[in-house]
Design a protein around this motif. Structure first.
Motif, mmCIF file in Angstrom:
data_model
loop_
_atom_site.group_PDB
_atom_site.id
_atom_site.type_symbol
_atom_site.label_atom_id
_atom_site.label_comp_id
_atom_site.label_asym_id
_atom_site.label_seq_id
_atom_site.Cartn_x
_atom_site.Cartn_y
_atom_site.Cartn_z
ATOM 1 N N PRO A 270 -59.366 31.619 51.294
ATOM 2 C CA PRO A 270 -59.514 30.459 52.643
ATOM 3 C C PRO A 270 -60.897 29.883 52.400
ATOM 4 O O PRO A 270 -60.813 29.154 53.406
ATOM 5 N N ALA A 274 -59.519 26.511 53.990
ATOM 6 C CA ALA A 274 -60.760 26.764 55.785
ATOM 7 C C ALA A 274 -59.623 25.600 56.070
ATOM 8 O O ALA A 274 -58.825 25.726 57.810
ATOM 9 N N GLY A 296 -57.789 32.698 57.402
ATOM 10 C CA GLY A 296 -58.520 31.925 57.582
ATOM 11 C C GLY A 296 -58.442 30.682 56.827
ATOM 12 O O GLY A 296 -59.553 29.731 57.015
ATOM 13 N N THR A 297 -56.686 30.382 56.680
ATOM 14 C CA THR A 297 -56.619 28.905 56.110
ATOM 15 C C THR A 297 -55.714 28.369 57.296
ATOM 16 O O THR A 297 -55.200 29.664 58.421
#
Length: 361
Positions: A270, A274, A296-297
């Motif tokens: 992540p 991001a 979070g990606t």
């Protein structure tokens, strides 16, 4: 008649998404337009054979690549016709600035597609030194976050245009679950070690789900880095009974077929991903394949938006095994959501907007 030159020295086969990026642009060109693709000498004729209005030239070689890149940029400036650096990095910006100073030609016809943010100190300092390029060239980003970053770092002409995906018929009809799929070249930050750790947990399921892993190296010739090679050896030695490892980068048709009935695994770091657009995750959803993504990606946002898969709450093997298992258990629901996502994403990522900007800009 409009003519666009596309520069990608790393285009030497089906590895990565370079060839498909070119195909997507070519699919929206007009009959009178021409696209010149400058690529590696190793690119087979067959790779872009189906791309209309494309002329391929191969100026890049392993030996003398940087010298060839500088020469190509000077020539493109002197032609004063639109050209695109398909995967722009700080090194490309530095070479373009050098070509601008050598020729005295302002790069108003230069376009640079930044697939991700380069936020390291060295990268930022390098780009900060390229004042004429930042002032006159056009920077294009696939997300608003990357576009805002470029503006903050001094680029005056910035556009946000979604990553282009070729408009084409895709089979998104319902299909039973077939396998877990990890596609694309092997990189440590794409979670290959997490997959190795998850397989013993997945092996406890009845029946044991088939797993297909593309093990193509990240470098020319299929060569992996030292850490990737060690990770692949661990994967081979794990004893998973339904594991298939394929070292070949499939052609476009075989690549598409892999997504049918697949849960696509993208357990990416992540911190690194991001804001990076994942071509693998995008392709998966466009083919109706639900996705497992790390929280979070960029692709986790797509999964949450459409309900088309599962998001791993942490970047761990246990979270990957749990998310993959839930996708299998709820296959009908998540695959239906992925088919719905395919329709929306095909519209949002249609290449026409980028082609208009490049050809008419």
């Amino acid at each position: 008649m409009a003519r666009l030159t596309v520069i990608e020295s790393n285009l030497f086969g089906e590895h990565g998404h370079y060839a498909e990026f070119v195909r997507s642009l070519a699919s929206c060109t007009s009959p009178g337009d021409e696209m010149i693709v400058l690529c590696d000498e190793a690119l087979p004729d067959s790779v872009l054979a189906d791309a209309p209005h494309v002329r391929v030239e191969r100026p890049f070689r392993l030996v003398g690549r940087q010298r060839a890149e500088r020469r190509v940029l000077r020539e493109c400036l002197e032609r004063r016709e639109p050209f695109l650096l398909l995967t722009a990095r700080h090194t490309d910006v530095l070479r373009l600035e050098g070509a601008v100073r050598a020729t005295g030609i302002e790069p108003r016809h230069a376009c640079l597609y930044f697939h991700w943010r380069e936020s390291g100190l060295v990268e930022r300092l390098a780009i900060a030194a390229c004042m004429r390029v930042r002032r006159e060239a056009r920077a294009i980003a696939p997300t608003e976050v990357t576009a805002a970053f470029l503006r903050r770092t001094g680029w005056r002409n910035v556009e946000c245009i979604p990553y282009p995906v070729r408009a084409m018929a895709r089979d998104t009809s319902p299909s039973p679950f077939r396998h877990l799929l990890m596609a694309g070249a092997v990189r440590m930050n794409k979670g290959i070690e997490r997959l190795t750790g998850a397989l013993p947990m997945l092996a406890a399921r009845v029946p044991c789900p088939p797993v297909l892993v593309q093990t193509t190296g990240k470098r020319r010739g299929g060569v992996s880095g030292r850490r990737e090679s060690a990770a692949l050896e661990s994967l081979r030695a794990c004893g998973y009974p339904a594991l298939r490892m394929d070292p070949e980068a499939p052609d476009a048709r075989a690549y598409a077929q892999r997504f049918r009935g697949a849960v696509t695994l993208t357990p990416y770091d992540p911190a690194k991903f991001a804001d990076n657009v994942s071509g693998i995750a995008l392709d998966a959803l466009l083919h109706g394949s639900p996705v497992v993504a790390t929280a979070g990606t960029w692709q986790a946002g797509l999964v949450e938006r459409f309900g088309a898969g599962r998001v791993m709450p942490s970047w761990t093997a246990a979270a990957l095994a749990t998310a993959a298992g839930e996708c299998i258990d709820h296959w009908d629901r998540v695959s239906a959501a992925a088919r719905d996502a395919a329709q929306e994403l095909a519209k949002e990522h249609h290449p026409a907007a980028l082609v208009r900007s490049l050809m008419g800009g």
